[in-house]
Design a protein around this motif. Sequence first.
Motif, PDB file in Angstrom:
ATOM      1  N   UNK A  92       0.838  -1.203   0.000  1.00 24.38           N
ATOM      2  CA  UNK A  92       0.000   0.000   0.000  1.00 24.38           C
ATOM      3  C   UNK A  92       0.873   1.253   0.000  1.00 24.38           C
ATOM      4  N   UNK A  93       0.259   2.372  -0.381  1.00 28.78           N
ATOM      5  CA  UNK A  93       0.928   3.672  -0.350  1.00 28.78           C
ATOM      6  C   UNK A  93       0.025   4.671   0.358  1.00 28.78           C
ATOM      7  N   UNK A  94       0.604   5.427   1.273  1.00 24.69           N
ATOM      8  CA  UNK A  94      -0.134   6.551   1.872  1.00 24.69           C
ATOM      9  C   UNK A  94       0.587   7.843   1.500  1.00 24.69           C
ATOM     10  N   UNK A  95      -0.190   8.762   0.960  1.00 28.82           N
ATOM     11  CA  UNK A  95       0.353  10.000   0.386  1.00 28.82           C
ATOM     12  C   UNK A  95      -0.306  11.161   1.123  1.00 28.82           C
ATOM     13  N   UNK A  96       0.430  11.767   2.020  1.00 27.89           N
ATOM     14  CA  UNK A  96      -0.088  12.852   2.844  1.00 27.89           C
ATOM     15  C   UNK A  96       0.376  14.187   2.282  1.00 27.89           C
ATOM     16  N   UNK A  97      -0.549  15.077   2.049  1.00 23.30           N
ATOM     17  CA  UNK A  97      -0.217  16.450   1.678  1.00 23.30           C
ATOM     18  C   UNK A  97      -0.323  17.289   2.942  1.00 23.30           C
ATOM     19  N   UNK A  98       0.825  17.624   3.524  1.00 19.76           N
ATOM     20  CA  UNK A  98       0.806  18.369   4.779  1.00 19.76           C
ATOM     21  C   UNK A  98       0.279  19.781   4.574  1.00 19.76           C
ATOM     22  N   UNK A  99       0.689  20.414   3.454  1.00 17.52           N
ATOM     23  CA  UNK A  99       0.214  21.765   3.186  1.00 17.52           C
ATOM     24  C   UNK A  99       0.438  22.670   4.384  1.00 17.52           C
ATOM     25  N   UNK A 100      -0.624  23.396   4.789  1.00 23.53           N
ATOM     26  CA  UNK A 100      -0.501  24.372   5.873  1.00 23.53           C
ATOM     27  C   UNK A 100      -0.249  23.724   7.236  1.00 23.53           C
ATOM     28  N   UNK A 101      -0.541  22.406   7.322  1.00 28.09           N
ATOM     29  CA  UNK A 101      -0.228  21.735   8.571  1.00 28.09           C
ATOM     30  C   UNK A 101      -1.097  20.528   8.855  1.00 28.09           C
ATOM     31  N   UNK A 102      -0.477  19.466   9.335  1.00 29.59           N
ATOM     32  CA  UNK A 102      -1.182  18.256   9.739  1.00 29.59           C
ATOM     33  C   UNK A 102      -0.386  17.613  10.861  1.00 29.59           C
ATOM     34  N   UNK A 103      -1.074  16.923  11.747  1.00 31.03           N
ATOM     35  CA  UNK A 103      -0.432  16.116  12.779  1.00 31.03           C
ATOM     36  C   UNK A 103      -0.812  14.669  12.513  1.00 31.03           C
ATOM     37  N   UNK A 104       0.175  13.795  12.467  1.00 30.30           N
ATOM     38  CA  UNK A 104      -0.146  12.382  12.244  1.00 30.30           C
ATOM     39  C   UNK A 104       0.727  11.487  13.114  1.00 30.30           C
ATOM     40  N   UNK A 105       0.312  10.221  13.203  1.00 32.64           N
ATOM     41  CA  UNK A 105       1.041   9.221  13.977  1.00 32.64           C
ATOM     42  C   UNK A 105       1.035   7.917  13.198  1.00 32.64           C
ATOM     43  N   UNK A 106       2.145   7.180  13.297  1.00 30.65           N
ATOM     44  CA  UNK A 106       2.268   5.899  12.595  1.00 30.65           C
ATOM     45  C   UNK A 106       2.924   4.876  13.509  1.00 30.65           C
TER      46      UNK A 106
END
Length: 289
Positions: A92-106
Amino acid sequence: MKLNSIRTIGRSDFVNMGPIRLRQPIPTRTIDNVDPFILLHHYGPYEISEHNNPFDLGPHPHRGFEPITFLVQGEQLHRDSLGNESVVGAGDVQWTTAGRGIIHAEAPTKTFVQKGGVLEGIQLWLNLPADKKMIEANYQHVKNNDFRVVASDDGKVNIQIIAGVLDGVYGRIKTQTAVNAYMIDVEAGGSFDVAVPETHQSIIYLLKGDVTINGSEQLKLNENQLIQFNQDGEGFTIEGNAISKLLFLSGEPFNEPIQTYGPYVMNTQTEIMEAMRDYQMGKMGFLAP
């Protein structure tokens, strides 16, 4: 086809990221970045179990670029401040566009940790141009079997089109900029001519196996090596000497100034300071541990 000449053959030495030991083909002493690609990490293979789980990344912010994961083996849980929660499986592929801002956890899923297994993947940081660094954040997850594939006539080369286009076949990922991303599987004796747009910077990274590039005995690529091509041709040829897996990336360079600090990629130091302030003020959202 006029072949692209080789600009650099890069190494992929180990670096330590906190408790995680991983390979880093970009940046290195010889390759700072390959515009628009800022960073490339190859993590694993790790033997994950209840007694060994180094790849547990708690909530952290990003701004100004696209953090992308190509999961090769294992299973990860993605959570983010947009409300997405997704189990990412092998291929699988996960493609995150952070842009102005995002918080994520993996982290590996609890089920995967309990049963044990091998975790391996690629983490890519794809830059965003100045006029898109503050766009709205977005998350895409495409499963392995949903990607379209371009195959050689003998079936010994299979190219998974993740983003962009090859031979009229388009990827499932919607991109913000002109970029191609393919995962290439090659059997011994397989060969393929891969077209590369003349306006693109391009690289290939060998995760495993043994391949020859452009038919040259001097260009036998070993595991964990990276090739950066010059923008002077129409593509390259690949021949498999063993069962091999490669990641191909190409994109139009932005030729803009780059300022990085931790999880932020901006154009000026002032913008970096603004990103730090906005995160502290909660403007990038919230994600519970």
